[in-house]
Design a protein around this motif. Structure first.
Motif, PDB file in Angstrom:
ATOM      1  N   GLU A  28      10.653   4.702  -7.841  1.00  0.00           N
ATOM      2  CA  GLU A  28      11.200   3.991  -6.859  1.00  0.00           C
ATOM      3  C   GLU A  28       9.894   2.901  -6.325  1.00  0.00           C
ATOM      4  O   GLU A  28      10.622   1.811  -5.962  1.00  0.00           O
ATOM      5  N   LEU A  29       8.724   3.111  -6.669  1.00  0.00           N
ATOM      6  CA  LEU A  29       7.765   2.078  -6.470  1.00  0.00           C
ATOM      7  C   LEU A  29       7.836   1.245  -7.499  1.00  0.00           C
ATOM      8  O   LEU A  29       7.716  -0.240  -7.266  1.00  0.00           O
ATOM      9  N   GLU A  30       7.978   1.462  -8.760  1.00  0.00           N
ATOM     10  CA  GLU A  30       8.046   0.533  -9.752  1.00  0.00           C
ATOM     11  C   GLU A  30       9.468  -0.597  -9.398  1.00  0.00           C
ATOM     12  O   GLU A  30       9.210  -1.801  -9.541  1.00  0.00           O
ATOM     13  N   LEU A  31      10.389   0.025  -8.866  1.00  0.00           N
ATOM     14  CA  LEU A  31      11.652  -0.746  -8.684  1.00  0.00           C
ATOM     15  C   LEU A  31      11.120  -1.937  -7.355  1.00  0.00           C
ATOM     16  O   LEU A  31      11.563  -2.897  -7.432  1.00  0.00           O
ATOM     17  N   VAL A  74      -0.702  -7.793  -4.761  1.00  0.00           N
ATOM     18  CA  VAL A  74      -1.373  -6.317  -5.298  1.00  0.00           C
ATOM     19  C   VAL A  74      -0.896  -5.227  -4.842  1.00  0.00           C
ATOM     20  O   VAL A  74      -0.289  -5.342  -3.697  1.00  0.00           O
ATOM     21  N   VAL A  75      -1.039  -4.279  -5.362  1.00  0.00           N
ATOM     22  CA  VAL A  75      -0.446  -2.786  -4.872  1.00  0.00           C
ATOM     23  C   VAL A  75      -1.717  -2.028  -4.978  1.00  0.00           C
ATOM     24  O   VAL A  75      -2.609  -2.049  -5.780  1.00  0.00           O
ATOM     25  N   ILE A  76      -2.018  -1.314  -3.926  1.00  0.00           N
ATOM     26  CA  ILE A  76      -3.203  -0.478  -3.429  1.00  0.00           C
ATOM     27  C   ILE A  76      -2.680   0.960  -3.354  1.00  0.00           C
ATOM     28  O   ILE A  76      -1.872   1.319  -2.604  1.00  0.00           O
ATOM     29  N   MET A  77      -3.524   1.807  -4.268  1.00  0.00           N
ATOM     30  CA  MET A  77      -3.150   3.139  -4.433  1.00  0.00           C
ATOM     31  C   MET A  77      -4.139   3.957  -4.170  1.00  0.00           C
ATOM     32  O   MET A  77      -5.482   3.596  -4.543  1.00  0.00           O
ATOM     33  N   GLY A  78      -4.232   5.094  -3.524  1.00  0.00           N
ATOM     34  CA  GLY A  78      -5.434   6.186  -3.635  1.00  0.00           C
ATOM     35  C   GLY A  78      -5.247   6.841  -4.937  1.00  0.00           C
ATOM     36  O   GLY A  78      -4.417   7.311  -5.624  1.00  0.00           O
ATOM     37  N   SER A  79      -6.533   7.803  -5.078  1.00  0.00           N
ATOM     38  CA  SER A  79      -6.602   8.495  -6.248  1.00  0.00           C
ATOM     39  C   SER A  79      -7.204   9.852  -5.837  1.00  0.00           C
ATOM     40  O   SER A  79      -8.237   9.834  -5.451  1.00  0.00           O
ATOM     41  N   THR A  80      -6.854  10.880  -6.633  1.00  0.00           N
ATOM     42  CA  THR A  80      -7.351  12.058  -6.423  1.00  0.00           C
ATOM     43  C   THR A  80      -8.356  12.349  -7.234  1.00  0.00           C
ATOM     44  O   THR A  80      -9.344  13.178  -6.929  1.00  0.00           O
ATOM     45  N   GLY A  81      -8.851  11.467  -8.453  1.00  0.00           N
ATOM     46  CA  GLY A  81      -9.879  11.523  -9.341  1.00  0.00           C
ATOM     47  C   GLY A  81      -9.413  12.878 -10.300  1.00  0.00           C
ATOM     48  O   GLY A  81     -10.463  12.968 -10.825  1.00  0.00           O
ATOM     49  N   LYS A  82      -8.130  13.291 -10.514  1.00  0.00           N
ATOM     50  CA  LYS A  82      -8.197  14.253 -11.513  1.00  0.00           C
ATOM     51  C   LYS A  82      -8.336  13.373 -12.841  1.00  0.00           C
ATOM     52  O   LYS A  82      -7.989  12.228 -13.255  1.00  0.00           O
ATOM     53  N   THR A  83      -8.507  14.495 -13.893  1.00  0.00           N
ATOM     54  CA  THR A  83      -8.823  13.938 -15.156  1.00  0.00           C
ATOM     55  C   THR A  83      -7.858  14.748 -16.176  1.00  0.00           C
ATOM     56  O   THR A  83      -7.521  15.728 -15.781  1.00  0.00           O
ATOM     57  N   LEU A 131      -4.573  -1.917  -7.587  1.00  0.00           N
ATOM     58  CA  LEU A 131      -5.960  -1.489  -7.204  1.00  0.00           C
ATOM     59  C   LEU A 131      -5.782   0.009  -6.750  1.00  0.00           C
ATOM     60  O   LEU A 131      -5.294   0.406  -5.965  1.00  0.00           O
ATOM     61  N   VAL A 132      -6.681   0.915  -7.745  1.00  0.00           N
ATOM     62  CA  VAL A 132      -6.873   2.355  -7.206  1.00  0.00           C
ATOM     63  C   VAL A 132      -8.199   2.469  -6.603  1.00  0.00           C
ATOM     64  O   VAL A 132      -9.070   2.225  -7.389  1.00  0.00           O
ATOM     65  N   ILE A 188       0.709  -1.081  -0.072  1.00  0.00           N
ATOM     66  CA  ILE A 188      -0.068   0.003   0.039  1.00  0.00           C
ATOM     67  C   ILE A 188       0.981   1.277  -0.091  1.00  0.00           C
ATOM     68  O   ILE A 188       1.807   1.402   0.988  1.00  0.00           O
ATOM     69  N   ALA A 189       0.637   2.038  -1.033  1.00  0.00           N
ATOM     70  CA  ALA A 189       1.369   3.196  -1.240  1.00  0.00           C
ATOM     71  C   ALA A 189       0.743   4.262  -0.367  1.00  0.00           C
ATOM     72  O   ALA A 189      -0.444   4.563  -0.466  1.00  0.00           O
ATOM     73  N   VAL A 190       1.449   5.041   0.587  1.00  0.00           N
ATOM     74  CA  VAL A 190       1.069   5.951   1.453  1.00  0.00           C
ATOM     75  C   VAL A 190       1.748   7.443   1.330  1.00  0.00           C
ATOM     76  O   VAL A 190       2.795   7.318   1.391  1.00  0.00           O
ATOM     77  N   ASP A 191       0.928   8.367   1.564  1.00  0.00           N
ATOM     78  CA  ASP A 191       1.541   9.555   1.358  1.00  0.00           C
ATOM     79  C   ASP A 191       1.222  10.673   2.466  1.00  0.00           C
ATOM     80  O   ASP A 191       1.247  11.758   2.313  1.00  0.00           O
ATOM     81  N   GLY A 192       0.332  10.149   2.979  1.00  0.00           N
ATOM     82  CA  GLY A 192      -0.393  10.885   4.300  1.00  0.00           C
ATOM     83  C   GLY A 192      -1.517  11.761   3.720  1.00  0.00           C
ATOM     84  O   GLY A 192      -1.983  12.451   4.637  1.00  0.00           O
ATOM     85  N   SER A 193      -1.856  11.847   2.559  1.00  0.00           N
ATOM     86  CA  SER A 193      -3.077  12.268   2.100  1.00  0.00           C
ATOM     87  C   SER A 193      -4.171  11.576   2.467  1.00  0.00           C
ATOM     88  O   SER A 193      -4.347  10.441   2.824  1.00  0.00           O
ATOM     89  N   GLU A 194      -5.366  12.362   2.311  1.00  0.00           N
ATOM     90  CA  GLU A 194      -6.708  11.826   2.617  1.00  0.00           C
ATOM     91  C   GLU A 194      -6.936  10.551   1.794  1.00  0.00           C
ATOM     92  O   GLU A 194      -7.778   9.513   1.894  1.00  0.00           O
ATOM     93  N   TYR A 195      -6.567  10.517   0.509  1.00  0.00           N
ATOM     94  CA  TYR A 195      -6.630   9.670  -0.558  1.00  0.00           C
ATOM     95  C   TYR A 195      -6.122   8.329  -0.290  1.00  0.00           C
ATOM     96  O   TYR A 195      -6.712   7.303  -0.603  1.00  0.00           O
ATOM     97  N   SER A 196      -4.933   8.307   0.383  1.00  0.00           N
ATOM     98  CA  SER A 196      -4.178   7.226   0.488  1.00  0.00           C
ATOM     99  C   SER A 196      -4.960   6.545   1.796  1.00  0.00           C
ATOM    100  O   SER A 196      -4.925   5.412   2.076  1.00  0.00           O
ATOM    101  N   THR A 197      -5.346   7.553   2.922  1.00  0.00           N
ATOM    102  CA  THR A 197      -5.914   7.020   3.984  1.00  0.00           C
ATOM    103  C   THR A 197      -7.399   6.275   3.816  1.00  0.00           C
ATOM    104  O   THR A 197      -7.626   5.165   4.081  1.00  0.00           O
TER     105      THR A 197
END
Length: 154
Positions: free
Chosen positions: A102-105, A114-123, A145-146, A11-20
């Motif tokens: 770094e994540l790819e490596l 599986v890798v789980i990430m949050g998304s901001t929903g930007k388009t 999984l996003v 799980i990739a975390v960055d402290g944002s509400e999206y990763s939470t």
């Protein structure tokens, strides 16, 4: 499908509400006893100028800034770890550099289920310019999984 005891969930975390939000969704919808959770935070690298400073104050402020960034990364990972029960196997990884690379490596090295990430929903253009999630979707060696929190309908 692998047995739950064999699942490695990164799980990739960055402290944002999206990763939470992504962590909460995973815990409520897909978490299985025996899952091994790998929490990853990537902080950008900072290059110290090669110019020699006559005073040591500049180097000290640089060192202080670096220590603050390390502490911030550790805090983000500790907060994410606390969301899991004590019986859950959780490891923490701090990487330094371009989050996409770094994540790819790390994905190639650890081979998570599986890798789980949050998304901001930007388009559109905003999504195309530097989206870590978009990059990982297209370059990951495993499923990604996003999670995007549903928006209330107006």
């Amino acid at each position: 499908m692998t047995k739950s005891s064999e699942r490695k969930v990164m799980i990739a975390v960055d402290g944002s509400e999206y990763s939470t939000n992504a962590i909460e969704w995973f815990k409520n919808q897909d978490f299985q006893e025996g899952d091994e959770i790998i929490l990853v935070h990537v902080r950008p690298s900072r290059v110290m100028p090669s110019v020699r400073f006559p005073q040591t104050d500049q180097k000290d402020s640089w060192t202080l800034r670096e220590e603050q960034e390390v502490l911030h990364s550790k805090t983000i990972l500790e907060e994410a770890t606390r969301t899991f029960s004590d019986s859950t196997k959780v490891s923490q990884t701090i990487l330094v550099g371009d989050p996409r690379e770094e994540l790819e490596l790390l994905i190639k090295k650890l081979s998570p289920t599986v890798v789980i990430m949050g998304s901001t929903g930007k388009t559109g253009l905003k999504r195309m310019i530097g989206s870590v999630t978009d990059y990982i979707i297209h370059h990951s060696a495993c499923p990604v999984l996003v999670y995007r929190k549903p928006q209330p309908h107006a």
